[in-house]
Design an enzyme around this catalytic site. Structure first.
Site, PDB file in Angstrom:
ATOM      1  CG  ASN A  89      -0.693   0.021   2.139  1.00  0.00           C
ATOM      2  OD1 ASN A  89       0.051  -1.270   2.908  1.00  0.00           O
ATOM      3  ND2 ASN A  89      -0.574   0.726   3.137  1.00  0.00           N
ATOM      4  CG  ASP A  90      -0.316   3.830   2.715  1.00  0.00           C
ATOM      5  OD1 ASP A  90      -1.075   3.459   2.167  1.00  0.00           O
ATOM      6  OD2 ASP A  90      -0.639   4.595   3.987  1.00  0.00           O
ATOM      7  N   PRO A  91       3.487   4.875  -0.362  1.00  0.00           N
ATOM      8  CG  PRO A  91       3.171   5.953  -2.038  1.00  0.00           C
ATOM      9  CD  PRO A  91       2.404   5.081  -1.585  1.00  0.00           C
ATOM     10  CD  GLN A 150       2.729   1.546   5.801  1.00  0.00           C
ATOM     11  OE1 GLN A 150       2.136   0.704   6.555  1.00  0.00           O
ATOM     12  NE2 GLN A 150       4.568   1.308   6.345  1.00  0.00           N
ATOM     13  CB  SER A 162       2.163   5.792   6.334  1.00  0.00           C
ATOM     14  OG  SER A 162       1.791   4.710   5.161  1.00  0.00           O
TER      15      SER A 162
END
Length: 586
Positions: A65-67, A82, A126
């Site tokens: 998921n998140d950069p 993530q 994050s």
């Protein structure tokens, strides 16, 4: 309706409501991700290749998921993200790490951060990277310290600055750096931004949170990057928006990208948040003064505001590239497929192509464009010019691999007279609803016209990306749509036993353009299961996920079409097959 049927319907409704409540209770992440405890560590035996992207960033398997913490350091681009190393659904999250010399070809390294200390025992979420004086990178990230989902802010530093890839990261024992005080919701307190240095010599960061239904970005200051104090006032807050995730705050100008600390008369600031409740990202442009961010008066600050992307795009993070003097934006696109399909195929999530961000000359919005490096993957160029499409006509774009392509097209038309009237009852902020009502097959006046991407030969399935022009009281309204509802023959209700089914809506956003020259441009990056589209040179962007059953690999087709009364001309079209990047050379 008989009583037994009615009772069955009520039972189903109650079951759904209970399931939703349990999901929220079990999900200590403010509904950011659905939690499937039984699936988090289901090992992938065989990775399904169909629908995997060729030139977008994604790991060989499992969930991303998140950069996180993108940065440029000593000739190398770093991307953290993530990642679940044990399965294809959210869970077991670590910071995976990849490096590149061109943002296109990547090398996967060992994980940078993973739960290992009391201050991140239950999760490493994050955060961002900052380059400190002396050319020293530092990561700030959110740690979860207990089963109650208490969130704190931690830091990590490279173990060896002489390692060009910064493979190993250390989490010093003086963590956490920041705890939530009594005024802060400690379970909604995460995702620290890249830091910026003020003229007073103090560092600043912003952290996303909420107070009841008000979204808040708390501001913290530090002299030494270790001891942080909360400012008296938040950097920014907005009522009625819910929890703020992944805030991003940076200066912009018309001429190019700026580092985080830049101020000046021709500089504005952008504040972006990812909203839990809508699963979209919103930004405003405004002024930064005395540690307060104030959106410009014409900005809509909330659910009806401007978006980076009107489609499948979330948890974005930007960074400043000092070599090319540009601001680069990364964004995550999750799967629109069902959870069970994700587990069966062994992977979920991609990072979209990095984009440059500049301020539109109007000062009222941003312009986004794929980084220039992606053009190095182009091959087998085809061109078309001066082709007219009357109502109901289409033309196939041959000579390229349509499932893996970059296409840039400019349409023109002789008159705006046939534009449909814009009904005052329509919501100018809800383009998605309007697009679902007036899709690519619904004949109009000026439009719909555009591209049919990932199309089967007989159009049993396709993902249309198209414009539609409406005549309002004082101006014309241009709608850009990307409709994934026709993208596959798969039953959207299949493989949904875990409560999350396929999601293939008709995404849409309005394009702020005056149409004086009676032209509209569209660029689409097509990559097997994703279509990223840039309308009017990046004024409006939409990313859609698609999972065709027929239009795969060499069986995919690409068409330009017009279903409006007004004849449309293709002034110019350039299209390329997109090659697959090689792994980064040492």
């Amino acid at each position: 309706m008989d009583f037994s049927k009615r009772l069955g319907d009520w039972a189903l409704l109650v079951l759904l409501l209970v399931s939703c409540c349990l999901a929220l209770l079990n999900n200590g992440v403010e509904a950011s991700h659905n939690v499937f405890d039984q699936l988090q560590s289901v090992r992938t035996i065989n990775v399904r290749k169909v629908h995997r992207t060729a030139y977008h960033f994604q790991p060989t398997k499992h969930w991303i998921n998140d950069p996180n913490g993108p940065m440029y350091y000593n000739g190398i681009y770093h991307l953290f993200y993530q990642y679940n190393p044990k399965g294809a659904v959210w869970g077991n999250i670590i910071w995976a790490h990849s490096v590149s010399k061109d943002l296109i070809s990547w090398k996967t390294l060992e994980p940078a951060i993973y739960p290992s200390k009391p201050f991140d025992k239950y999760g490493c979420w994050s955060g961002s990277a900052t380059i400190l004086p002396g050319n020293k990178p530092i990561i700030l990230y959110t740690g979860i310290i207990d089963r109650n989902n208490t969130q704190v802010q931690n830091y990590a530093i490279p173990a060896n600055l002489s390692d060009p890839y910064l493979r190993k990261w250390i989490k010093p024992n003086n963590n956490p750096l920041i705890f939530a005080d009594r005024s802060i919701n400690k379970t909604s307190f995460r995702d620290p931004t890249t830091a910026w240095l003020g003229r007073d010599g103090h560092w600043r960061i912003a952290i996303g949170s909420r107070r009841k239904h008000r979204g808040i970005s708390y501001l913290y200051r530090s002299k030494d990057f270790i001891h942080w104090a909360k400012a008296q006032h938040p950097l920014h807050s907005t009522s009625g928006t819910g929890n703020w995730e992944c805030p991003d705050f940076f200066p912009v100008s018309v001429s190019g990208g700026l580092d985080t600390f830049v101020m000046g008369p021709n500089v504005k600031h952008v504040f972006k948040v990812s909203l839990d409740e809508t699963r979209y990202e919103y930004y405003t442009i405004g002024k930064y003064k005395k540690d307060r961010y104030i959106p410009d008066e014409e900005m809509v600050d909330g659910w009806n505001g401007l978006r980076y992307d009107y489609g499948n795009f979330y948890a974005s993070k930007s960074f400043y590239d000092p070599v090319k003097k540009r601001r680069v934006l990364w964004g995550w696109a999750n799967e629109s497929d069902s959870t069970d399909n994700d587990v069966m195929k062994g992977w979920a999530g991609i990072q979209l192509i990095p984009r440059t961000i500049v301020l539109d000359p109007s000062g009222k919005q941003l312009l986004q464009w794929p980084i220039e490096e992606v053009e190095t993957l182009r091959k087998n160029k085809v061109e078309l010019k001066n082709i007219k499409l009357a109502k109901g006509e289409k033309i196939e774009i041959n000579g390229i691999t349509a499932a893996q392509a970059d296409v840039d097209i400019t349409f023109s038309f002789d008159s705006l007279d046939k534009a449909e009237p814009f009904d005052p009852k329509w919501d100018i902020y809800d383009g998605q609803k309007l697009c679902s009502q007036k899709g690519s097959t619904v004949h109009g006046g000026l439009g719909p016209f555009g591209l049919l991407t990932l199309a089967s030969q007989n159009l049993e399935e396709y993902t249309p990306v198209f414009f539609r022009v409406f005549k309002g009281q004082n101006k014309h309204h241009v709608l850009l749509c990307s409709d994934a509802s026709r993208s596959t023959l798969m039953d959207p209700e299949s493989h949904t036993k875990n409560g999350v089914g396929a999601y293939r809506p008709s995404f849409a956003g309005f394009v702020d353009i005056d149409l004086k020259d009676k032209k509209l441009s569209l660029r689409s990056l097509i990559d097997n299961s994703v279509v990223e589209s840039f309308g009017a040179r990046g004024k409006t962007v939409i990313s859609s996920r698609a999972y065709p059953t027929l239009a795969i690999y060499e069986k995919a087709h690409l068409y330009a079409f017009n279903n409006g009364d007004e004849t449309i001309k293709i002034d110019s079209l350039e299209a390329w097959t997109m090659d697959k990047p090689l792994q980064m050379n040492h």
